[in-house]
Motif scaffolding. Structure first.
Motif, mmCIF file in Angstrom:
data_model
loop_
_atom_site.group_PDB
_atom_site.id
_atom_site.type_symbol
_atom_site.label_atom_id
_atom_site.label_comp_id
_atom_site.label_asym_id
_atom_site.label_seq_id
_atom_site.Cartn_x
_atom_site.Cartn_y
_atom_site.Cartn_z
ATOM 1 N N PRO A 71 -12.094 5.525 -14.548
ATOM 2 C CA PRO A 71 -12.267 5.321 -13.105
ATOM 3 C C PRO A 71 -10.902 5.419 -12.415
ATOM 4 C CG PRO A 71 -12.491 3.246 -14.281
ATOM 5 C CD PRO A 71 -12.391 4.318 -15.316
ATOM 6 N N ILE A 72 -10.900 5.810 -11.159
ATOM 7 C CA ILE A 72 -9.645 6.022 -10.434
ATOM 8 C C ILE A 72 -8.766 4.770 -10.406
ATOM 9 C CG2 ILE A 72 -10.517 5.455 -8.133
ATOM 10 C CD1 ILE A 72 -8.822 8.041 -7.271
ATOM 11 N N GLY A 73 -9.363 3.629 -10.574
ATOM 12 C CA GLY A 73 -8.611 2.382 -10.584
ATOM 13 C C GLY A 73 -7.567 2.291 -11.686
ATOM 14 N N ILE A 74 -7.646 3.132 -12.708
ATOM 15 C CA ILE A 74 -6.666 3.048 -13.791
ATOM 16 C C ILE A 74 -5.280 3.490 -13.359
ATOM 17 C CG2 ILE A 74 -8.408 3.223 -15.603
ATOM 18 C CD1 ILE A 74 -7.510 6.137 -16.088
ATOM 19 N N VAL A 75 -5.168 4.092 -12.169
ATOM 20 C CA VAL A 75 -3.847 4.464 -11.659
ATOM 21 C C VAL A 75 -3.395 3.551 -10.521
ATOM 22 C CG1 VAL A 75 -4.016 6.881 -12.367
ATOM 23 C CG2 VAL A 75 -4.760 6.219 -10.078
ATOM 24 N N ILE A 76 -4.126 2.454 -10.290
ATOM 25 C CA ILE A 76 -3.810 1.527 -9.210
ATOM 26 C C ILE A 76 -3.584 0.137 -9.802
ATOM 27 C CG2 ILE A 76 -4.604 0.487 -7.049
ATOM 28 C CD1 ILE A 76 -6.490 2.967 -6.771
ATOM 29 N N ALA A 77 -2.336 -0.321 -9.734
ATOM 30 C CA ALA A 77 -2.008 -1.648 -10.268
ATOM 31 C C ALA A 77 -2.896 -2.715 -9.630
ATOM 32 C CB ALA A 77 -0.545 -1.971 -10.024
ATOM 33 N N ASP A 78 -3.332 -3.653 -10.427
ATOM 34 C CA ASP A 78 -4.143 -4.801 -10.032
ATOM 35 C C ASP A 78 -5.594 -4.451 -9.695
ATOM 36 O OD1 ASP A 78 -1.915 -6.432 -10.382
ATOM 37 O OD2 ASP A 78 -1.317 -6.244 -8.286
ATOM 38 N N SER A 79 -6.022 -3.212 -9.959
ATOM 39 C CA SER A 79 -7.418 -2.867 -9.695
ATOM 40 C C SER A 79 -8.298 -3.335 -10.852
ATOM 41 C CB SER A 79 -7.567 -1.367 -9.450
ATOM 42 O OG SER A 79 -7.264 -0.654 -10.612
ATOM 43 N N LEU A 80 -9.566 -2.991 -10.785
ATOM 44 C CA LEU A 80 -10.578 -3.478 -11.737
ATOM 45 C C LEU A 80 -10.500 -5.006 -11.839
ATOM 46 C CD1 LEU A 80 -10.426 -0.844 -14.646
ATOM 47 C CD2 LEU A 80 -11.810 -0.806 -12.585
ATOM 48 N N TRP A 81 -10.460 -5.623 -10.685
ATOM 49 C CA TRP A 81 -10.393 -7.076 -10.571
ATOM 50 C C TRP A 81 -9.161 -7.649 -11.261
ATOM 51 C CZ3 TRP A 81 -13.014 -8.443 -6.658
ATOM 52 C CH2 TRP A 81 -14.183 -7.778 -6.335
ATOM 53 N N GLY A 82 -8.061 -6.924 -11.194
ATOM 54 C CA GLY A 82 -6.795 -7.408 -11.731
ATOM 55 C C GLY A 82 -6.515 -7.021 -13.168
ATOM 56 N N GLU A 83 -7.402 -6.265 -13.788
ATOM 57 C CA GLU A 83 -7.221 -5.917 -15.196
ATOM 58 C C GLU A 83 -6.192 -4.813 -15.421
ATOM 59 O OE1 GLU A 83 -10.686 -5.890 -17.882
ATOM 60 O OE2 GLU A 83 -11.848 -6.168 -16.057
ATOM 61 N N ILE A 84 -5.956 -3.976 -14.427
ATOM 62 C CA ILE A 84 -4.976 -2.900 -14.582
ATOM 63 C C ILE A 84 -3.611 -3.443 -14.180
ATOM 64 C CG2 ILE A 84 -4.264 -0.585 -13.857
ATOM 65 C CD1 ILE A 84 -6.816 -0.619 -15.563
ATOM 66 N N THR A 85 -2.754 -3.595 -15.175
ATOM 67 C CA THR A 85 -1.407 -4.095 -14.913
ATOM 68 C C THR A 85 -0.553 -2.973 -14.329
ATOM 69 O OG1 THR A 85 -0.535 -3.460 -17.074
ATOM 70 C CG2 THR A 85 -1.599 -5.649 -16.914
ATOM 71 N N PRO A 86 0.553 -3.325 -13.672
ATOM 72 C CA PRO A 86 1.455 -2.272 -13.193
ATOM 73 C C PRO A 86 1.906 -1.349 -14.325
ATOM 74 C CG PRO A 86 2.009 -4.353 -12.147
ATOM 75 C CD PRO A 86 0.969 -4.656 -13.207
ATOM 76 N N GLY A 87 2.119 -1.906 -15.516
ATOM 77 C CA GLY A 87 2.524 -1.084 -16.657
ATOM 78 C C GLY A 87 1.461 -0.083 -17.066
ATOM 79 N N MET A 88 0.196 -0.492 -17.016
ATOM 80 C CA MET A 88 -0.897 0.428 -17.343
ATOM 81 C C MET A 88 -0.967 1.557 -16.326
ATOM 82 S SD MET A 88 -4.013 -2.100 -18.291
ATOM 83 C CE MET A 88 -4.048 -3.117 -19.748
#
Length: 138
Positions: A71-88
């Motif tokens: 999902p596009i959220g994997i390139v947005i820090a803090d998306s997926l309800w905070g699960e995507i870290t800035p490092g990810m």
């Protein structure tokens, strides 16, 4: 080709992606990187060849991948309800891999101009795009 599927939360989108990719492209290696163990397990049950969980798993997977899907959220820090870290998000964005991102309007991230397509239609288009990428690299 190494196809990295990244997902979080319950792994439902990742599960659909893995199932669709393995069915359409059975000779390709699919690696699951979940932001949590539940997501990773769902993708492994769907047929992923390998799987790992967490920020480092995403970072390593991004370095090894030819294609990254999620999902596009994997390139947005803090998306997926905070699960995507800035490092990810940074690992995905800086990867040399081709990225096929599903335009899902979730978690306060809205993509203008994108209708409310069902996940199955997004997965189908994703597989079409992956086929195009693979064909272009042969």
């Amino acid at each position: 080709m190494n196809i990295l599927v990244i997902d979080g939360q319950g792994g439902g989108v990742g599960r659909q992606l893995v199932e669709g990719i393995k069915k359409a492209l059975p000779d390709q290696t699919v690696i699951a990187a979940g932001t949590n163990a539940l997501a990773t397990q769902a993708m492994l049950k769907a047929g992923a060849d390998h799987g790992a969980t967490g920020e480092n798993a995403v970072a390593v997977g991004c370095r090894r991948a030819d294609i990254i899907v999620g999902p596009i959220g994997i390139v947005i820090a803090d998306s997926l309800w905070g699960e995507i870290t800035p490092g990810m998000a940074m690992a995905v964005g800086q990867s040399r891999a081709a990225r096929v991102l599903l335009p899902m309007n979730l978690c306060d991230n809205y993509i203008a101009g994108v209708g409310r397509l069902p996940a199955s239609a997004l997965v189908e288009d994703c597989i079409f795009r992956i086929r195009e990428i693979i064909a272009g690299r042969k």
